[in-house]
Design a protein around this motif. Structure first.
Motif, PDB file in Angstrom:
ATOM      1  N   GLU A  24       0.838  -1.209   0.000  1.00 16.05           N
ATOM      2  CA  GLU A  24       0.000   0.000   0.000  1.00 16.05           C
ATOM      3  C   GLU A  24       0.867   1.252   0.000  1.00 16.05           C
ATOM      4  O   GLU A  24       0.614   2.215  -0.733  1.00 16.05           O
ATOM      5  N   ILE A  25       1.898   1.255   0.853  1.00 16.43           N
ATOM      6  CA  ILE A  25       2.805   2.408   0.900  1.00 16.43           C
ATOM      7  C   ILE A  25       3.489   2.569  -0.457  1.00 16.43           C
ATOM      8  O   ILE A  25       3.613   3.673  -0.979  1.00 16.43           O
ATOM      9  N   GLY A  26       3.880   1.430  -1.051  1.00 13.72           N
ATOM     10  CA  GLY A  26       4.539   1.460  -2.353  1.00 13.72           C
ATOM     11  C   GLY A  26       3.692   2.135  -3.410  1.00 13.72           C
ATOM     12  O   GLY A  26       4.173   2.990  -4.162  1.00 13.72           O
ATOM     13  N   ILE A  27       2.401   1.785  -3.468  1.00 16.94           N
ATOM     14  CA  ILE A  27       1.517   2.392  -4.469  1.00 16.94           C
ATOM     15  C   ILE A  27       1.355   3.888  -4.193  1.00 16.94           C
ATOM     16  O   ILE A  27       1.362   4.707  -5.121  1.00 16.94           O
ATOM     17  N   SER A  28       1.239   4.260  -2.925  1.00 19.58           N
ATOM     18  CA  SER A  28       1.093   5.687  -2.605  1.00 19.58           C
ATOM     19  C   SER A  28       2.331   6.471  -3.028  1.00 19.58           C
ATOM     20  O   SER A  28       2.224   7.563  -3.591  1.00 19.58           O
ATOM     21  N   VAL A  29       3.510   5.929  -2.762  1.00 16.54           N
ATOM     22  CA  VAL A  29       4.758   6.590  -3.178  1.00 16.54           C
ATOM     23  C   VAL A  29       4.809   6.683  -4.706  1.00 16.54           C
ATOM     24  O   VAL A  29       5.190   7.719  -5.276  1.00 16.54           O
ATOM     25  N   PHE A  30       4.396   5.619  -5.351  1.00 12.89           N
ATOM     26  CA  PHE A  30       4.368   5.572  -6.819  1.00 12.89           C
ATOM     27  C   PHE A  30       3.457   6.667  -7.376  1.00 12.89           C
ATOM     28  O   PHE A  30       3.832   7.391  -8.307  1.00 12.89           O
ATOM     29  N   VAL A  31       2.280   6.819  -6.774  1.00 14.61           N
ATOM     30  CA  VAL A  31       1.324   7.825  -7.248  1.00 14.61           C
ATOM     31  C   VAL A  31       1.910   9.232  -7.109  1.00 14.61           C
ATOM     32  O   VAL A  31       1.828  10.047  -8.031  1.00 14.61           O
ATOM     33  N   VAL A  32       2.540   9.508  -5.950  1.00 15.84           N
ATOM     34  CA  VAL A  32       3.141  10.830  -5.742  1.00 15.84           C
ATOM     35  C   VAL A  32       4.258  11.070  -6.767  1.00 15.84           C
ATOM     36  O   VAL A  32       4.375  12.157  -7.352  1.00 15.84           O
ATOM     37  N   THR A  33       5.055  10.036  -7.033  1.00 12.89           N
ATOM     38  CA  THR A  33       6.163  10.171  -7.993  1.00 12.89           C
ATOM     39  C   THR A  33       5.630  10.479  -9.391  1.00 12.89           C
ATOM     40  O   THR A  33       6.167  11.347 -10.082  1.00 12.89           O
ATOM     41  N   VAL A  34       4.576   9.786  -9.779  1.00 11.47           N
ATOM     42  CA  VAL A  34       3.972  10.060 -11.083  1.00 11.47           C
ATOM     43  C   VAL A  34       3.551  11.526 -11.156  1.00 11.47           C
ATOM     44  O   VAL A  34       3.761  12.197 -12.174  1.00 11.47           O
ATOM     45  N   GLY A  35       3.011  12.042 -10.043  1.00 12.63           N
ATOM     46  CA  GLY A  35       2.597  13.446 -10.007  1.00 12.63           C
ATOM     47  C   GLY A  35       3.771  14.396 -10.195  1.00 12.63           C
ATOM     48  O   GLY A  35       3.697  15.344 -10.978  1.00 12.63           O
ATOM     49  N   VAL A  36       4.862  14.132  -9.490  1.00 11.38           N
ATOM     50  CA  VAL A  36       6.044  15.000  -9.599  1.00 11.38           C
ATOM     51  C   VAL A  36       6.589  14.971 -11.031  1.00 11.38           C
ATOM     52  O   VAL A  36       6.914  16.013 -11.612  1.00 11.38           O
ATOM     53  N   LEU A  37       6.646  13.787 -11.613  1.00 16.60           N
ATOM     54  CA  LEU A  37       7.151  13.666 -12.991  1.00 16.60           C
ATOM     55  C   LEU A  37       6.266  14.430 -13.974  1.00 16.60           C
ATOM     56  O   LEU A  37       6.758  15.139 -14.847  1.00 16.60           O
ATOM     57  N   ALA A  38       4.939  14.294 -13.799  1.00 16.00           N
ATOM     58  CA  ALA A  38       4.020  14.980 -14.710  1.00 16.00           C
ATOM     59  C   ALA A  38       4.159  16.487 -14.554  1.00 16.00           C
ATOM     60  O   ALA A  38       4.180  17.227 -15.540  1.00 16.00           O
ATOM     61  N   PHE A  39       4.290  16.958 -13.300  1.00 16.84           N
ATOM     62  CA  PHE A  39       4.428  18.393 -13.062  1.00 16.84           C
ATOM     63  C   PHE A  39       5.691  18.913 -13.736  1.00 16.84           C
ATOM     64  O   PHE A  39       5.682  19.944 -14.400  1.00 16.84           O
ATOM     65  N   ARG A  40       6.785  18.165 -13.570  1.00 21.05           N
ATOM     66  CA  ARG A  40       8.050  18.597 -14.147  1.00 21.05           C
ATOM     67  C   ARG A  40       7.956  18.631 -15.676  1.00 21.05           C
ATOM     68  O   ARG A  40       8.403  19.571 -16.324  1.00 21.05           O
ATOM     69  N   PHE A  41       7.330  17.601 -16.246  1.00 26.79           N
ATOM     70  CA  PHE A  41       7.191  17.546 -17.698  1.00 26.79           C
ATOM     71  C   PHE A  41       6.460  18.782 -18.208  1.00 26.79           C
ATOM     72  O   PHE A  41       6.902  19.424 -19.155  1.00 26.79           O
ATOM     73  N   ILE A  42       5.338  19.129 -17.554  1.00 26.85           N
ATOM     74  CA  ILE A  42       4.517  20.229 -18.046  1.00 26.85           C
ATOM     75  C   ILE A  42       5.189  21.570 -17.758  1.00 26.85           C
ATOM     76  O   ILE A  42       5.281  22.435 -18.629  1.00 26.85           O
ATOM     77  N   ALA A  43       5.713  21.749 -16.530  1.00 23.91           N
ATOM     78  CA  ALA A  43       6.264  23.051 -16.145  1.00 23.91           C
ATOM     79  C   ALA A  43       7.536  23.399 -16.912  1.00 23.91           C
ATOM     80  O   ALA A  43       7.886  24.566 -17.029  1.00 23.91           O
TER      81      ALA A  43
END
Lengths: 348, 53, 390
Positions: free
Chosen positions: C355-374
């Motif tokens: 469960e912790i792994g998936i939560s960390v994964f979700v946050v990481t996907v968010g950071v990557l997407a933000f960086r890509f767009i910004a």
């Protein structure tokens, strides 16, 4: 209680105009409980913990076979709850040291106002007018809010199913009832500890039993009012808290607990845009005023500056004129003088 | 319109359903009403500014 | 597209990329496990504890921390704080990605995720608070998407569509505030139905109000927090307007957050007194409750106030981090710690590594997407063609 909670909700959001909604949430006028609704009365005094009801339930509902057979009574030594493969369990309780054990059957209580149905956002859980609370697996998304909402901790989930997990709980054998049969557990009980019938009649019967043997029963029908009332009723000879039953649930039903919050929703939708547009208009107006004032100030400053400049210019001009005149005069004088000198020279 | 319900829950599903539909209509209607309310004023303010209100 | 050339020159194997890559790989493995073995294969969820950190963190914290979108755009467009203008786009983008990730994470948590459109389109369970949440999140995600689109169309140089969308700004902002008010508060209202399971110190008829008010300072703090991170790592993408307004925005938000937190503390206090919960304060749960209130609300509220008075940007950032942690603590308390408090310890929930792994994964996907767009679209800087729009 309900009214108090609702008023609190009102106060919280400061949505004093929501008062008409109070009438709706308390609008019981349109609600007429079905008089023929069925239920089951469980008598803990009569139950001997034979687990025949568990076995019947398992067969009737075609649930997977348990690890230990149903005639193995050692399972009674540990407390159990309903799970994805078990709609009902019987637990043994020892109310006091050395006292005789008391058994209690656990299954869905089929609330009159079920919290699970109130919580379900796809109407997969339904309180039927006949009494049972049934489940539609074809609608269920699997959010498990019903399990969160149930104060009796009854619904279970198929956590190990990858693609088609279902919420699992007792249906009061609704399919059997439709065919005119008794619920599996009621039919299997050898001691008459389970009685099926109209809820109104079961309540009367429970009171009769309590009145008939006051030494045997406590004067309380569990489920008459708990959580707004349940279709499954329980009577016992020891305090319900000693049978693992919550006595602090209160009588407010699930819809009553959420009515206040739900009543706030349309008020926000109706009034927030008005409030926000108002604030927007005010800030916009202030901005315009500030702009206008700024513009006026600039205009005034320009006017003042140009007036000053003009005044200065004209004064400069006069000065220049005076200077010019004097220059001319001087020049004329000079010319006259030189003319005079010339003529004098000629004369001499 | 005077349907009866066998539980408060059923009644709530019905009334909230109708209310949600009305909420959608009201939100759309409000945009229209605001445009009607401030439609002329916008023209005035653009050509003559600082007009006393 | 010149940015591509620049990034291609650097090695792809920066420490950040390596860690992110490993996390994404782990997420992929867990995803396979989850959708072949069911929820039981990766989670510690049980029949008594149907909601774990995928709801407590990914949903409740995710939505609260994405509140920066509505608070910032409301401050700028409705309340007329024009100096916050340069903060609106990053906040909208964070909110959009935040909500998109919440919905993404829900696909792991619900049993049959392909049925998530059911409550909106097929069978409306209107009596449920969760229906209200689902409907609002669905509409608000669309609103945020439309609010973000102008940046996309500036990037793609499509002025006509962009011009049309910009005209909708006011209506979308108001709709966004309405929807946010509703679903932020409804996330708290989800627990109104279980007075028997939630500890009396956290259960209150005011739950929806608590969640709504705390979402405001959560959003503001997240904008500050995220802004200071972006400042450090995406500085080269920021224009003069963003960097020069940045400090003012931080101080303004600090002051606003401090004020709102004071109001939150007041309502929390009234909640205790309205339901006569004083006696619970002397218990173990009471100590934890006071830790939450004093350590994670009152303290950052005071720090924000001091920071705003002294114009101390370092302190503003520290207060923001503490507030964000406090929001996570509060949401965890309501959904996990104080929930099922009467169950024996062995029946309580603790998240599994999966469960912790998936939560960390979700946050990481968010950071990557933000960086890509910004790094590609005009988020921290105005587009050269639309200098005024930013």
């Amino acid at each position: 209680m309900k009214r108090r909670r609702f008023l609190e909700m009102l106060g919280t959001a400061g949505l004093c105009l929501a008062t008409p909604a109070a009438a709706t949430s308390a609008g019981m006028g349109d609600v007429r409980p079905s008089p023929g609704a069925k239920g089951v009365l469980f008598d803990a005094v009569r139950c001997i913990g034979c687990r025949k009801c568990e076995a019947a339930c398992n067969t009737v509902n075609e649930l997977p076979a348990p690890k230990k057979p149903f005639d193995d009574l050692t399972v009674l030594e540990t407390g159990r709850r309903t799970d994805a493969a078990t709609y009902t369990v019987v637990n043994r309780y020892l109310p006091a040291e050395g006292a005789a054990p008391v058994y209690r059957k656990i299954q869905c209580n089929h609330c009159l106002e079920p919290a699970c149905a109130s919580a379900c956002f796809v109407k997969a859980l339904v309180k039927t007018p006949e009494g049972p609370v049934t489940y539609r697996a074809d609608l269920c998304v699997g959010c498990r809010y019903c399990m969160v909402a149930c104060s009796f901790n009854i619904p279970a989930y198929e956590y190990h199913s990858a693609l088609t997990p279902r919420v699992m709980k007792c249906t009061m054998c609704a399919p059997r009832l439709a065919k005119g049969q008794l619920p599996g557990c009621v039919e299997a009980c050898p001691k008459g500890a389970l009685t099926f019938g109209r809820r109104t009649e079961l309540l009367a019967q429970a009171r009769e039993r309590i009145k008939g043997s006051p030494g045997l029963y406590l004067d309380h029908v569990y489920g008459e009012r708990e959580m707004g009332g349940t279709s499954w009723l329980t009577i016992a000879g020891v305090p319900f808290s000693q049978l693992g039953m919550r006595e602090d649930l209160g009588t407010a039903s699930a819809p009553e607990l959420t009515a206040g919050a739900l009543a706030g929703v349309p008020v926000v939708v109706g009034l927030w845009p008005v409030l926000l547009t108002g604030i927007y208009a005010i800030s916009k107006r202030k901005e315009k005023q500030a702009e206008a004032e700024k513009r006026a100030a600039v205009a005034a400053a320009i006017a003042k500056a140009s007036a000053e400049a003009e005044a200065k210019l004209s004064s400069e001009l006069t000065k220049a004129e005076v200077a010019n005149k004097r220059l001319i005069e001087i020049e004329v004088k000079k010319a006259l003088e030189s003319a005079g000198q010339d003529s004098a020279r000629e004369e001499s | 319109m005077h349907a009866t319900f066998t539980s408060l829950h059923d009644l709530m599903v019905h009334t909230k359903g109708v209310t949600y539909a009305l909420m959608g209509l009201v939100l759309i209607g409000m945009v229209g009403f605001w445009l009607f309310l401030s439609g002329r004023e916008q023209d005035e303010t653009t050509d003559d500014h600082g007009h006393g209100h | 597209m010149s940015e591509h050339a620049v990034t291609a020159k650097q090695s792809l194997f920066t420490p950040f990329n390596v860690v992110a890559g490993l996390i994404v790989l782990m997420g992929a493995v867990l995803t396979v496990l989850r959708f072949t073995g069911g929820l039981g294969a990766v989670t510690n969820l049980s029949d008594d504890n149907p909601w774990g950190i995928w709801i407590g963190f990914d949903l409740l914290c995710g939505v609260a921390l994405a509140a920066g979108g509505y608070t910032t755009s409301a401050a700028c467009y409705i309340f007329g704080f024009k100096r916050f203008h340069s903060a609106v786009r990053p906040a909208i983008l964070t909110a959009f990605l935040g909500y998109a990730l919440v919905v993404f994470a829900l696909h792991y948590d619900v049993g049959r995720p392909w049925r998530l459109p059911y409550p909106v389109f097929l069978s409306q369970g209107t009596s449920s608070i969760l229906f209200e949440v689902g409907l609002c999140v669905f509409i608000y995600l669309s609103v945020l998407f439309v609010e973000y689109l102008p940046a996309f169309f500036e990037w793609q140089r499509m002025p006509k569509v962009r011009g049309f969308l910009v005209k909708l700004t006011m209506a979308l902002t108001i709709l966004g505030v309405v929807l946010s008010t509703l679903h932020q508060s409804s996330l708290g209202a989800l627990f109104l139905i279980v007075p028997s399971k939630l500890h009396p110190l956290w259960y209150s008829p005011y739950l929806p109000v608590y969640f709504f008010i705390s979402s405001m300072f959560a959003g503001l703090s997240m904008v500050i927090f995220e802004g200071s991170l972006s400042h450090r790592y995406l500085h080269h993408k920021m224009d003069q307007a963003y960097t020069s307004e940045h400090d003012g925005v931080m101080l303004g938000f600090a002051k606003a957050a401090s004020l709102i937190m004071a109001g939150y503390l007041a309502v929390k206090l009234f909640g205790l007194s309205m339901d006569n919960r004083w006696s619970y304060l002397a218990t173990g749960y009471g100590a934890w409750y006071l830790t939450e209130i004093i350590g994670f609300v009152a303290l950052p509220c005071y720090l924000y106030a001091v920071a705003a008075r002294d114009r101390n940007l370092g302190l503003v950032k520290r207060a923001a981090a503490l507030t964000v942690i406090g929001i996570v603590v509060n949401r965890f308390n309501v959904s996990l710690v104080a929930f099922n408090w009467q169950l024996p310890p062995e029946a309580r929930y603790f998240p599994s590594l999966g469960e912790i792994g998936i939560s960390v994964f979700v946050v990481t996907v968010g950071v990557l997407a933000f960086r890509f767009i910004a790094t590609r679209m005009p988020i921290f800087h105005a587009h050269p063609d639309y200098p005024e729009s930013h």
